[in-house]
Motif scaffolding. Structure first.
Motif, mmCIF file in Angstrom:
data_model
loop_
_atom_site.group_PDB
_atom_site.id
_atom_site.type_symbol
_atom_site.label_atom_id
_atom_site.label_comp_id
_atom_site.label_asym_id
_atom_site.label_seq_id
_atom_site.Cartn_x
_atom_site.Cartn_y
_atom_site.Cartn_z
ATOM 1 N N SER A 17 0.832 -1.216 0.000
ATOM 2 C CA SER A 17 0.000 0.000 0.000
ATOM 3 C C SER A 17 0.860 1.256 0.000
ATOM 4 C CB SER A 17 -0.934 0.015 1.207
ATOM 5 O OG SER A 17 -1.873 -1.024 1.112
ATOM 6 N N PHE A 18 1.893 1.255 0.832
ATOM 7 C CA PHE A 18 2.774 2.418 0.911
ATOM 8 C C PHE A 18 3.434 2.690 -0.434
ATOM 9 C CE2 PHE A 18 7.072 4.063 1.221
ATOM 10 C CZ PHE A 18 6.834 5.298 1.793
ATOM 11 N N TYR A 19 4.065 1.678 -1.044
ATOM 12 C CA TYR A 19 4.800 1.904 -2.282
ATOM 13 C C TYR A 19 3.877 2.290 -3.431
ATOM 14 C CZ TYR A 19 9.167 0.645 -0.169
ATOM 15 O OH TYR A 19 10.287 0.656 0.622
ATOM 16 N N LYS A 20 2.652 1.788 -3.420
ATOM 17 C CA LYS A 20 1.683 2.200 -4.440
ATOM 18 C C LYS A 20 1.302 3.663 -4.233
ATOM 19 C CE LYS A 20 -2.650 1.171 -6.635
ATOM 20 N NZ LYS A 20 -3.696 0.210 -6.887
ATOM 21 N N GLU A 21 1.003 4.005 -2.999
ATOM 22 C CA GLU A 21 0.578 5.375 -2.715
ATOM 23 C C GLU A 21 1.728 6.368 -2.848
ATOM 24 O OE1 GLU A 21 -1.317 8.099 0.868
ATOM 25 O OE2 GLU A 21 -1.451 5.914 1.004
ATOM 26 N N ALA A 22 2.853 6.068 -2.244
ATOM 27 C CA ALA A 22 3.971 7.018 -2.206
ATOM 28 C C ALA A 22 4.688 7.159 -3.536
ATOM 29 C CB ALA A 22 4.966 6.607 -1.120
ATOM 30 N N LEU A 23 4.833 6.052 -4.287
ATOM 31 C CA LEU A 23 5.657 6.077 -5.493
ATOM 32 C C LEU A 23 4.951 5.583 -6.746
ATOM 33 C CD1 LEU A 23 8.916 4.686 -3.858
ATOM 34 C CD2 LEU A 23 8.383 7.077 -4.390
ATOM 35 N N GLY A 24 3.706 5.137 -6.609
ATOM 36 C CA GLY A 24 2.981 4.640 -7.769
ATOM 37 C C GLY A 24 3.480 3.301 -8.279
ATOM 38 N N LEU A 25 4.185 2.542 -7.436
ATOM 39 C CA LEU A 25 4.705 1.234 -7.852
ATOM 40 C C LEU A 25 3.599 0.191 -7.788
ATOM 41 C CD1 LEU A 25 8.190 1.205 -6.096
ATOM 42 C CD2 LEU A 25 7.624 1.901 -8.431
ATOM 43 N N GLU A 26 3.558 -0.664 -8.788
ATOM 44 C CA GLU A 26 2.545 -1.718 -8.893
ATOM 45 C C GLU A 26 3.216 -3.086 -8.928
ATOM 46 O OE1 GLU A 26 -0.756 -1.342 -9.138
ATOM 47 O OE2 GLU A 26 -0.903 0.835 -9.396
ATOM 48 N N GLU A 27 2.512 -4.100 -8.444
ATOM 49 C CA GLU A 27 3.015 -5.470 -8.531
ATOM 50 C C GLU A 27 3.096 -5.885 -9.989
ATOM 51 O OE1 GLU A 27 1.776 -10.043 -7.362
ATOM 52 O OE2 GLU A 27 1.016 -8.413 -6.108
ATOM 53 N N VAL A 28 4.252 -6.429 -10.371
ATOM 54 C CA VAL A 28 4.426 -6.929 -11.729
ATOM 55 C C VAL A 28 4.670 -8.436 -11.760
ATOM 56 C CG1 VAL A 28 5.179 -4.721 -12.679
ATOM 57 C CG2 VAL A 28 6.881 -6.314 -11.785
ATOM 58 N N ASP A 29 5.014 -9.015 -10.610
ATOM 59 C CA ASP A 29 5.235 -10.464 -10.532
ATOM 60 C C ASP A 29 5.389 -10.836 -9.060
ATOM 61 O OD1 ASP A 29 5.564 -13.073 -11.365
ATOM 62 O OD2 ASP A 29 7.495 -12.754 -12.341
ATOM 63 N N HIS A 30 5.307 -12.116 -8.774
ATOM 64 C CA HIS A 30 5.540 -12.566 -7.401
ATOM 65 C C HIS A 30 5.951 -14.029 -7.390
ATOM 66 C CE1 HIS A 30 1.323 -13.846 -7.907
ATOM 67 N NE2 HIS A 30 1.667 -14.816 -7.080
ATOM 68 N N ILE A 31 6.586 -14.405 -6.286
ATOM 69 C CA ILE A 31 6.975 -15.793 -6.034
ATOM 70 C C ILE A 31 6.477 -16.129 -4.641
ATOM 71 C CG2 ILE A 31 8.884 -17.414 -5.713
ATOM 72 C CD1 ILE A 31 10.587 -15.568 -7.509
#
Length: 124
Positions: A20-34
């Motif tokens: 939530s923080f990185y999406k709100e603060a920097l606009g970063l979105e999940e692109v993949d996960h393990i």
């Protein structure tokens, strides 16, 4: 050999809060996960949608306290177009500190002990 940036990693105690923080603060979105098979860990890669460099958030299920950044696993990662050649070179330099054959990656340490992850081009 050609090396290029891949990702930077940080460990997080509360993955949902961090996402939530990185999406709100920097606009970063999940692109993949393990997801670890036994649920012991989750790795989420975040991107900015403009370049291939990623921020990797690692959550460890059994971590029960706030991180002391001296204990954290900060590292820079590089893709390499000749993985086997790079591994041989780094072994000859005696700087390989960890190989994860299952994931097909390895880490080298600089003179101060900072780790750099080496990844075959196109992986992860």
């Amino acid at each position: 050999m050609k090396f290029s940036f891949a990702h930077n990693n940080i460990n997080v105690k509360d993955l949902d809060k961090s996402l939530s923080f990185y999406k709100e603060a920097l606009g970063l979105e999940e692109v993949d996960h393990i997801d670890g098979e036994d649920g012991a860990f989750k790795i989420v890669y975040l991107g900015d949608g403009t370049n291939p460099h990623r921020l990797e958030l690692t959550w460890l299920r059994d971590w029960d306290r706030p991180y002391n950044l001296g204990d954290n696993e900060f590292h820079v990662a590089f893709y390499v177009d000749d993985y086997e050649g790079a591994l041989a070179k780094h072994k000859a330099m005696n700087c390989v500190v960890y190989e994860n054959e299952a994931m097909g990656i390895y880490f080298i340490a600089d003179p101060d002990g900072y780790w750099t992850e080496i990844i075959p081009a196109g992986a992860y």
